[in-house]
Design an enzyme around this catalytic site. Sequence first.
Site, PDB file in Angstrom:
ATOM      1  N   ASP A  33       0.904  -1.234  -0.045  1.00 58.25           N
ATOM      2  CA  ASP A  33      -0.100  -0.010   0.193  1.00 58.25           C
ATOM      3  C   ASP A  33       0.980   1.208  -0.055  1.00 58.25           C
ATOM      4  O   ASP A  33       0.572   2.324  -0.095  1.00 58.25           O
ATOM      5  CB  ASP A  33      -1.041   0.052   1.132  1.00 58.25           C
ATOM      6  CG  ASP A  33      -0.421   0.047   2.699  1.00 58.25           C
ATOM      7  OD1 ASP A  33       0.871  -0.147   2.732  1.00 58.25           O
ATOM      8  OD2 ASP A  33      -0.952   0.073   3.675  1.00 58.25           O
ATOM      9  N   LYS A 102      -1.087  -9.630   3.251  1.00 60.98           N
ATOM     10  CA  LYS A 102      -0.587  -9.024   4.385  1.00 60.98           C
ATOM     11  C   LYS A 102      -1.376  -8.241   4.949  1.00 60.98           C
ATOM     12  O   LYS A 102      -2.038  -7.338   4.183  1.00 60.98           O
ATOM     13  CB  LYS A 102       0.923  -8.405   3.939  1.00 60.98           C
ATOM     14  CG  LYS A 102       1.291  -7.693   4.897  1.00 60.98           C
ATOM     15  CD  LYS A 102       2.956  -7.229   4.429  1.00 60.98           C
ATOM     16  CE  LYS A 102       2.951  -5.989   3.727  1.00 60.98           C
ATOM     17  NZ  LYS A 102       2.595  -4.620   4.704  1.00 60.98           N
ATOM     18  N   GLU A 171       9.221  -4.423  10.762  1.00 55.75           N
ATOM     19  CA  GLU A 171       9.499  -2.873  10.150  1.00 55.75           C
ATOM     20  C   GLU A 171      10.200  -2.152  11.075  1.00 55.75           C
ATOM     21  O   GLU A 171       9.511  -1.797  12.416  1.00 55.75           O
ATOM     22  CB  GLU A 171       8.668  -2.375   9.337  1.00 55.75           C
ATOM     23  CG  GLU A 171       8.881  -0.947   8.583  1.00 55.75           C
ATOM     24  CD  GLU A 171       8.020  -0.461   7.804  1.00 55.75           C
ATOM     25  OE1 GLU A 171       6.965  -0.929   7.383  1.00 55.75           O
ATOM     26  OE2 GLU A 171       8.099   0.642   7.212  1.00 55.75           O
TER      27      GLU A 171
HETATM   28  O1  KIV Z   1       3.462  -1.222   1.695  1.00 51.74           O
HETATM   29  C1  KIV Z   1       4.648  -1.478   1.968  1.00 51.74           C
HETATM   30  O2  KIV Z   1       5.325  -1.196   0.700  1.00 51.74           O
HETATM   31  C2  KIV Z   1       5.067  -2.161   2.846  1.00 51.74           C
HETATM   32  C3  KIV Z   1       6.607  -2.036   3.159  1.00 51.74           C
HETATM   33  C4  KIV Z   1       6.770  -1.694   4.547  1.00 51.74           C
HETATM   34  C5  KIV Z   1       7.242  -3.249   2.764  1.00 51.74           C
HETATM   35  O3  KIV Z   1       4.148  -2.631   3.819  1.00 51.74           O
END
Ligand code: KIV
Length: 277
Positions: A33, A102, A171
């Site tokens: 996202d 995710k 993260e």
């Molecule tokens: O949305 C995204 O790019 C992520 C990064 C922290 C990998 O979740």
Amino acid sequence: MKKKLTAVWMTAYDFTTAQLAEKAGMDMLLVGDSLGMAVYGYPGTVPVTLEQSLYHTEAVRRGAPHTFVIGDMPFGTYHGSVNDAVQNAVQYHKKCGVDCIKLEGGVRVAHIIRAIADSGMLVMGHIGLTPQSTGALGGFKAQGRTAEAAQAIIADAEAVCAAGAFSILVEAVPPEVAKLIAQELPIPIYGIGAGVDCDGQVMIVSDILGIFQAFTPKFVKKYANLGAEMLKVFEAYIADVRSGAFPAEEHTYRMIEGEMQKLAKLRKKTRAAGGKK
Ligand code: KIV
């Protein structure tokens, strides 16, 4: 004991980038996202909609048919009822053919992870700095730097794992904390800004290419400065067109030999028929 992995992955938001990443041998692609900032120019990830995310995820899947593709559930798509969250996760499989989805959060979203996992879908957790909650976290800041904060992140990791996530992205946390999580949990722990002891690393594509202009987190390694290269290309193109250097002979389609004379005759005939000179 868990086998140590070193999966390499990055974000992708479009067909061409996905194609190149697959060609390069990338293990996984996340249609993050982060597209809100990298593609749409929003100040953060919160405004990204399910439709936008699905649209880009479909394109990435087409570009990388043999790569493990992760759909990233945007803010608001798993914050209502558990049933809505499961149905939204289903969309990523039906419309985009992802390998997993995710979502962000630890203890607080464990029940959602459990419901999606129990429906037969692979779920990756995302803890530590969770960009969808930067309002609550006080901005894009490293997390887990005190003992209490680290303990809360470890509790998040345990809850996500116990809920049935098949892996977790951690993260912007100290490497000591990520290492503890990676050693203690039986599932792969991937990192972005979480040190070298994770089971793999992810980066945002526009960061490693040096295209994203707004800010560069400490954990980013820029492998190129394509932003500067693109600027040079655009300036050269503008200058060429304005000076008449482009298009040149090699960029033009000439008429087939003899056809120009035929055209002249045709035009003469048409004019005569219309009474024109
Ligand atoms: O949305 C995204 O790019 C992520 C990064 C922290 C990998 O979740």
